[in-house]
Design a protein around this motif. Structure first.
Motif, short mmCIF file in Angstrom:
data_model
loop_
_atom_site.label_atom_id
_atom_site.label_comp_id
_atom_site.label_asym_id
_atom_site.label_seq_id
_atom_site.Cartn_x
_atom_site.Cartn_y
_atom_site.Cartn_z
N LEU A 35 -3.15 1.51 4.70
CA LEU A 35 -1.99 0.73 5.14
C LEU A 35 -0.86 1.64 5.63
CD1 LEU A 35 -1.91 -2.07 2.43
CD2 LEU A 35 -2.67 -2.24 4.80
N LYS A 36 -0.91 2.93 5.26
CA LYS A 36 0.10 3.87 5.76
C LYS A 36 -0.05 4.10 7.26
CE LYS A 36 1.28 6.71 1.75
NZ LYS A 36 1.25 8.08 1.18
N LEU A 58 6.36 -0.29 -2.16
CA LEU A 58 6.34 1.17 -2.26
C LEU A 58 4.97 1.72 -1.88
CD1 LEU A 58 8.17 1.54 -5.70
CD2 LEU A 58 9.16 1.77 -3.43
N PRO A 59 4.92 2.78 -1.07
CA PRO A 59 3.64 3.40 -0.72
C PRO A 59 3.10 4.23 -1.87
CG PRO A 59 5.43 4.62 0.29
CD PRO A 59 6.06 3.43 -0.38
N ARG A 60 1.78 4.27 -2.00
CA ARG A 60 1.12 5.10 -3.00
C ARG A 60 0.45 6.28 -2.31
NH1 ARG A 60 1.23 2.52 -7.73
NH2 ARG A 60 -0.30 3.93 -8.66
N ASN A 64 -2.41 3.11 -0.33
CA ASN A 64 -2.20 1.71 -0.68
C ASN A 64 -0.70 1.41 -0.81
OD1 ASN A 64 -4.96 1.55 -0.76
ND2 ASN A 64 -5.11 1.64 -2.99
N LEU A 65 -0.39 0.12 -0.97
CA LEU A 65 1.00 -0.30 -1.14
C LEU A 65 1.15 -1.04 -2.45
CD1 LEU A 65 1.88 -1.64 2.44
CD2 LEU A 65 2.44 0.58 1.46
N ARG A 66 2.28 -0.84 -3.09
CA ARG A 66 2.60 -1.55 -4.33
C ARG A 66 3.74 -2.52 -4.04
NH1 ARG A 66 5.32 1.12 -9.74
NH2 ARG A 66 5.75 -0.83 -10.81
N VAL A 67 3.47 -3.80 -4.19
CA VAL A 67 4.45 -4.83 -3.87
C VAL A 67 4.95 -5.47 -5.16
CG1 VAL A 67 4.91 -6.97 -2.62
CG2 VAL A 67 3.29 -5.29 -1.69
N LYS A 68 6.27 -5.46 -5.34
CA LYS A 68 6.88 -6.10 -6.50
C LYS A 68 7.41 -7.46 -6.09
CE LYS A 68 10.29 -5.33 -10.15
NZ LYS A 68 11.36 -4.44 -10.66
N CYS A 69 6.79 -8.51 -6.62
CA CYS A 69 7.14 -9.89 -6.25
C CYS A 69 8.32 -10.38 -7.09
CB CYS A 69 5.94 -10.80 -6.44
SG CYS A 69 4.52 -10.35 -5.44
N LYS A 70 9.00 -11.39 -6.56
CA LYS A 70 10.13 -11.98 -7.26
C LYS A 70 9.71 -13.08 -8.22
CE LYS A 70 13.88 -11.10 -3.97
NZ LYS A 70 14.93 -11.70 -3.14
N SER A 71 8.58 -13.71 -7.97
CA SER A 71 8.17 -14.85 -8.78
C SER A 71 6.67 -14.85 -8.98
CB SER A 71 8.60 -16.17 -8.12
OG SER A 71 7.91 -16.34 -6.88
N LEU A 72 6.23 -15.67 -9.93
CA LEU A 72 4.80 -15.83 -10.19
C LEU A 72 4.10 -16.45 -8.99
CD1 LEU A 72 2.47 -15.66 -12.25
CD2 LEU A 72 3.12 -17.94 -13.01
N GLN A 73 4.77 -17.37 -8.30
CA GLN A 73 4.16 -18.02 -7.15
C GLN A 73 3.91 -17.01 -6.02
OE1 GLN A 73 3.03 -21.18 -6.96
NE2 GLN A 73 2.20 -20.54 -4.99
N GLN A 74 4.84 -16.10 -5.81
CA GLN A 74 4.63 -15.05 -4.81
C GLN A 74 3.43 -14.19 -5.17
OE1 GLN A 74 8.24 -12.76 -4.32
NE2 GLN A 74 8.88 -13.98 -2.56
#
Length: 293
Positions: A35-36, A58-60, A64-74
């Protein structure tokens, strides 16, 4: 393949997953690309179109990418997404949960006859991962198994002791070893992440340690008459103390690496707060609050 020491893979997209806690989601490209290699602007637009505004991406190191979601639905939506698209670009992805593996500890004097598999079977409900640490012989540089075993618990709480068969072992918190860069010889990072100039760990010259021909020995960190890897080096001992403070006091890595005066006052605030003034105690409370955010 990413290290199991950092985290354990959660379910792949489309599978059911336990619990309702919101964990970061790891995205990887399902084709022979990382993904980079795609534009970060395009990926951001694709993510916002798929799940809306998110906390962070955030890139690893592996691409790969690490995505921090705001909610459980996301998080649920992203786990069930197989393609990121913004209408013009489509990126096939695989998604999984990023779950902490729990507290890390060590036990000592474990007989070599007891295998790692046997230890794992004895503590299935307590630990997720078991590893026997290795030592290196100075004369031959060969590695051999030691009697120290590291344990990765399922929870963040450590047990006081564990039982292997009829033997009881005291559990101690794991304190990692100091990292030293083989390029610039400084502590706190490894060579592939180094931004400093190359420095010899033997004579402090601007060349590789492997090609050093100098007869003198000078530490590049403290200018003492020893190599950078000497365990009696003041910088090495301080770095080891920093890691100990970081682990036992639950601080971020950057906070203990301040001046000696600051570290000493932080230690007093933890162990002997009555020796500090009221203003200093208030200051340290503010620092802890910032680290918790």
């Amino acid at each position: 393949m990413e290290s199991v020491l950092e985290y354990q893979r959660g379910p792949i997209a489309g599978e059911s997953f336990p619990g309702v806690e919101v964990h970061p989601v790891v995205l990887q490209c399902s084709i022979d690309k990382t993904l980079k290699s795609f534009s970060p602007i395009v990926i951001e637009r694709c993510l916002k179109k798929s799940i809306g505004d998110y906390d962070a991406c955030l890139p690893r190191q592996n691409g790969n990418l690490r995505v921090k979601c705001k909610s459980l639905q996301q998080m649920k939506t992203l786990l069930n997404t197989s393609t990121l698209s913004n209408g013009t670009v489509s990126i096939p992805i695989l998604s999984s949960l990023l779950q902490p593996i729990g507290a890390k500890a060590v036990i000592y004097n474990v007989p070599l006859e007891i295998t790692v598999q046997a230890i794992q079977e004895c503590m299935q409900s307590l630990v997720k991962f078991v590893k026997r640490l290795k030592l290196r012989r100075d004369t031959t540089n060969e590695y051999f198994d030691s009697q120290t075993v590291s344990l990765y618990f399922t929870s963040s709480q450590l047990s006081e002791a564990v039982k292997i068969g009829y033997l009881n072992f005291r559990v101690r918190e794991f304190i990692s070893k100091s990292k030293r860069c083989y390029k610039c010889s400084r502590f706190g990072h490894v060579a592939k992440n180094s931004r400093g100039k190359e420095k010899c760990s033997k004579c402090s010259g601007e060349h590789s340690s492997q090609h050093c021909t100098s007869a003198t020995t000078q530490c590049p960190n403290c200018n003492g008459e020893h190599t950078a890897g000497d365990r009696q080096c003041p910088k090495f001992r301080r770095e080891s103390e920093v890691l100990k403070i970081k682990t036992t006091s639950k601080m971020s890595y950057s906070m203990p690496r301040l001046s000696d005066h600051t570290v000493n006052r932080r230690l007093l605030s933890i162990h002997k707060p009555h020796l500090l003034t009221a203003q200093e105690n208030f200051h340290h409370c503010l620092l802890y609050q910032r680290e918790a955010l």
